[in-house]
Scaffold this active site. Structure first.
Site, PDB file in Angstrom:
ATOM      1  N   SER B  15       0.814  -1.222   0.000  1.00 32.66           N
ATOM      2  CA  SER B  15       0.000   0.000   0.000  1.00 32.66           C
ATOM      3  C   SER B  15       0.847   1.271   0.000  1.00 32.66           C
ATOM      4  CB  SER B  15      -0.928   0.013   1.220  1.00 32.66           C
ATOM      5  OG  SER B  15      -0.176   0.055   2.405  1.00 32.66           O
ATOM      6  N   ASP B 199      -1.052   5.489  12.194  1.00 30.97           N
ATOM      7  CA  ASP B 199      -0.916   4.067  12.502  1.00 30.97           C
ATOM      8  C   ASP B 199       0.549   3.613  12.467  1.00 30.97           C
ATOM      9  OD1 ASP B 199      -0.383   4.118   9.820  1.00 30.97           O
ATOM     10  OD2 ASP B 199      -2.058   2.840   9.233  1.00 30.97           O
ATOM     11  N   HIS B 202       1.265   4.037   7.511  1.00 27.86           N
ATOM     12  CA  HIS B 202       0.907   4.808   6.314  1.00 27.86           C
ATOM     13  C   HIS B 202       1.241   6.271   6.539  1.00 27.86           C
ATOM     14  CE1 HIS B 202      -1.704   1.194   6.007  1.00 27.86           C
ATOM     15  NE2 HIS B 202      -1.370   1.274   4.746  1.00 27.86           N
TER      16      HIS B 202
END
Lengths: 223, 223, 223, 223, 223, 223, 223, 223
Positions: B15, B199, B202
């Site tokens: 991601s 978090d 990210h």
């Protein structure tokens, strides 16, 4: 069980309390109490009525109103105290505030006007509690928390100091003291923070159940 | 600058690489490269053409293709290696993988089949690199990272061990080694993780700029 | 580096500055600074803290507020100057305005009341700068631009004359002058406008990186 | 008027032709013909029936089918020629293609496989026309265009060379030749491209009316 | 051509005029003029500039403002006449009203307060025209219409009587008279109403082109 | 009442029958029967059970399945007859088809392949009825209609000729014949079509109640 | 506590179990377990780890997978038993099915093919349990319920008979028997069904807590 | 038929009346009357005009206005009585209120301020009726209902007592009395409540047809 039957309990706080509660008053059918620990406290109290033999007082008719608002600091609580607490005439009041007071000092270090110092936090919370306590049958003060097991993490360390202020105010005002940080710490002995909350602040359902249980133990409710 | 003019560079990962790139091939106008470090690398290289005197080689015509997919582990890379890397016939390849391999062991501790052990991680990455390196002009291996300054945090400690494997594979295969964890650690000396990523995984734009800069330094690009 | 540590920098302008910034004040987490050159300037400054040896002053604690609004001309800036600039008490101020002042004369030639003539533009900008400069530590004036290499294009020619006014005001007021048109012209020597902006006004990420770099060079920041 | 009564006319091309036409066949009620020049041609032809004295043939019963697809090059036309042209058995056919063939060379200069060279363009269009012309009563070939008055702009210059190819194919195949670039150039003598199309490619309604008028003049229709 | 160069033309009416125009003032880029006959009139006038030899006066710089509002009757026009007509200081004014005045008597026969009788219609329109005409260079009065060929249909018959009132007011006030009903009747000699408008009121693009053409013929514009 | 208790009744047709029924089978809770005459027939039958003295047979347990599909002609019915009628094994079947068969000849006069001529209509409907009737306890044939009182309107005149075919097939096959056109004509003696349907085809609730009532009278149901 | 540490528990059922769980496998982060009793069971078990002294076995590492699907009857379970139960190789299995089997007989009395008779219900459930039990460490059978205190209500009475079948199968197969109807009946002694579920089937959070508690008591878990 | 031709009938109530009617006045085309019994009453009255021989008075020109608002109690009606009833100057008025007055006592037992006691209900309704009746030609009072056949259900029993109050007020004020509970009870003799309304309050179309029929019988309308 410390809360008497037929009491009205207002629970105020930040996003942990809010959890998409109804507006302007967080009470009613469906998800009016939000999807966090407040609704779990309500459901656990109402379920208990199924076995009257097991509970010292009937808890199903305790009326709960969720007045949390996401992002709030104690400064925001002060601004809406009259309409969102006093006007509702609660018998019991529960306050969990302080996470954003601390957090803004770490995620927005340059926006100092959005931060609430330890001194202001203590002074404001003391004032709110002192002027409100006489009108209440009971008061619950829940500490802020940070789901971080490392006591040397700067944000955890600062959060602990805010929690210490809550503890002192609780004892000075005959309030039920709920140490949410301690409740999380017990779980963190076994699991990593990632299994409870991606940002170490907004917990999943397990985390909210930990909060609900800590609250209920605080007021003497046994399932 | 190590990457030659007119090269085709494929960047693959999870991601952090993906960032909403175009499907099925992450190349083209608008946000086709996503909104993360890949697009920043591209923009910085293309901007450099404005002052040819300052750059050793023209970088504006390096062609970048983003093949990241959110949630991927090295196991997922293996499954799509033929179509997503080899079929694109890159001159240069960049790989940043491993965050999810580690993360699933902490946020989903009971779903063991979704986790990739250190042993499998090393074995799979070694295999991918060994069979692909001969077809490439150059290879960049970026470590996974955890934006957590406490080296004793279990997830940070495990992430470091995966990063160590990347370092070893890089040196054994004549690859450019980019230590993203070290790049973040330098910033964490001054700021709390909360100002980079809620978090700790990210990152915001600043965090992606850190990654882009680390990559560009690795390939010898000076702005 | 001209901007001192701990400074507050307000950046005002039109859609090029705006880029979906937060309202009413463009500051905070996530995409509060928008997705254009303002956020790139912020990220590049914050990233620099990772290698203090390379920078003359610490830049990570410079506080940036984006006050751009899409479609604005200098006439619109005037109308919101008190609330959107003076009330924020910036140490540094950056202004990039004029594109719409010119553009409306070409895409809406019949709606003359929406256009701002060169004379009004110069007079208004001079007034804003003259009355504000004394309250600032520093001022940055960025020219408007048109991503069109043909100097005989009527809109490009007119844009150049507005940019010349900016240059004169900058020198008369001890401001940092940033020639964004020149920055784009260097790139246009190599590529067609179509690779930077479909409408020759709203650039892609490469174009915003060109603007960010021109700004940072203006204030003496070296990466 | 060259198109006979009761003819079926298929119009094929790229986004300028497409304009959100119905799928898979662009014919029917409401906006089935899209919102561009094709629908204007249709409306102008159908309106003409109101004054039969003014028109040499009844045009209201000419059946128009829009088969444009956004982003198409002549290479894409080739791939769908059987289903989208031949299977529809048109009496007349209109082709306007080439803008994307050229455009990709300027907005995506690195993605060479998406570009169609002048040589391929000429060869493919010649092939399509040669094999189809015998089955048609009439053929209309419209040039691609670029709404840019500067003949030295590289994209304009290249577009002109593609238009020249269209002209040659038209004359070699007894086709109606429609010089859309010349039609736009007449307007550009008075106004700036910005008043017709922000990206100099996709025109507003005035631009589409210019195209419709050029087409109708080509086929000898006088309002 | 009756409308002089550089004139400002305001066009007011109901949904046929409105067609999703911009609010509050129907002027500007994109679809600000709506998608009906007003935008077609504008596009046809602007296109004409391409061949100055064919037009008696340059029409490209006539400025058009669409002030139609869906559902309006003449009673609604009266209520907004000051802001929506007089304040805009038009050189020319075009009015097409009456369809809803009649329609409400047939689709909502019981809601009599929403209907506008022939008497009120004539009185109100006469008043508006009489007080406004002196301030105008020119006035265009367009009849309401019903796309129904049967003259004995009660709604068609009533619409004709309202149109007759428009005709009388036009001649009494030196206005250009546009008989839209006659324009539709010419088409209806060949086609069924279903091919122009499902509800016989809101036409498709062909119907709007019929209206645009009737308007342009009225003001002496020849393409 | 002709339909026996516990019968299964399938009702098939076009958009008038469909009215957003559930897919693939139009039966079940909520709006599974759509919002048109089918659901009204169902509700009226089920309501009747409240006063058993008034009805000759209990009608509340008649099972209705709506298989209408918007836009269908008899040609479409033929294509789905096996799955949508025969496979459902109805005791009773109701068919109302033909409106689109006629309509396409008026709103899409050039698309002849979408039209169904009177000859094909009669032939196809005759075939469907002849092969299906033996498997049914009862059959209801409803005419198509056009809510237009003028018998000389070409679309009304053609619709009447299709309705005449339905009548003939009904009598030849021992079917209940429901003249929906006659039912509408009775209302049109008092009101204008505009108060029933803007397009003279898709009725409002009053129009659907007219259809439901005509159907129920046909099968001998008295409320 | 009957369920051993490290067990995998699959919970299958209808909408009461489903509650928007993740697809295709109901396990993972966020709301993968849905928002009903399954997620409450999971949260309560995981919370318990905070006080190891109070629980006989550690329950935090019991892995729960939610395989409920809204609308399911026992017939639907049978159709997906291999993929949704057996392939997951559970240690423990929980089944709550039967509400829809009964409900369809009351809300859709005419659609008999959607109903599952008591005989089929018993036969199918017996078969599923008999063939699966040998592969399991433990099995939990939960009765269906109807939140209706009147035992003479026909739907309640029928639900009780289905629940009786569950009881018999549980005892015959050494399964934990959970009488959900009895759990609700205890609450219904104090409150009206309206305060638990508007449709007497889908409960609010209090109702799901009742189910969770009944399940946990069945497996011997004490908070 | 008691309601005279050309009467204006206002129908007021709660969600059963409301059913998404238009705001602020529930009258007009399309679904302005909502999708409940009010629109069915309107459609049935208007349909009746088709056979004048069967009806004693023409009913098609009775004008109906729906003023229901979801969630209303009689206390809410009182607050909006002037604007929503008296200002509309009805000839006839229909009131159906009380369901929420009762319901809140069962689904929100702790929120006592939202409940309306039998005493307040009777007093308020009596007052509204007494002051309004003199201005009306006719008044219809419809009871509240609960679709629950068990007379001992506490909510049903309480609803009956509120209905009894309506009956008494009706007889004391020369009003048409419509016993909706009795109308539902007749159906409930045959079917379970689940086939009419999942929550026993908001009925499906069959339930609304029962209400419409009860109303129409009350005012003497025979289809």
């Amino acid at each position: 069980m410390k809360i008497a039957a037929n009491s009205k309990l207002v629970m105020i706080g930040d996003s942990i309390t809010d959890c998409d509660r109804a507006r302007p008053i967080g009470e009613g059918r469906d998800d009016a109490l939000g999807t966090g620990y407040v609704s779990l406290v309500d459901a656990l109290l109402k379920t208990a009525c199924t076995e009257p033999a097991k509970v010292s007082v009937p808890t199903a008719n305790i009326r709960i109103i969720n007045m949390g608002i996401s992002g709030n600091t104690v400064r925001d609580l002060q601004a809406r105290w009259q309409t969102d607490v006093l006007d509702l005439q609660p018998d019991w009041l529960s306050i969990m505030i302080g996470i954003n007071d601390v957090w803004r000092q770490f995620d927005s270090p340059l926006q100092r006007e959005r931060q609430v110092s330890l001194e202001e936090y203590g002074r404001s919370l003391t004032h709110l509690v002192a002027t409100t306590r006489p009108h209440l049958q009971g008061l619950v003060l829940m500490t802020p928390y940070f789901i971080e097991p490392n006591p040397n993490d700067p944000m955890r360390a600062m959060m602990d100091s805010y929690g210490q202020v809550v503890r002192e105010i609780a004892f000075a005002n005959d309030a039920v003291f709920v140490d949410t940080q301690a409740a999380f710490d017990r779980v963190l002995a076994d699991v990593h923070p990632m299994s409870l909350a991606w940002d170490r602040v907004h917990p999943n359902l397990t985390g909210h159940m930990i909060l609900a249980r800590a609250f209920l133990e605080g007021v003497g409710f046994t399932w």
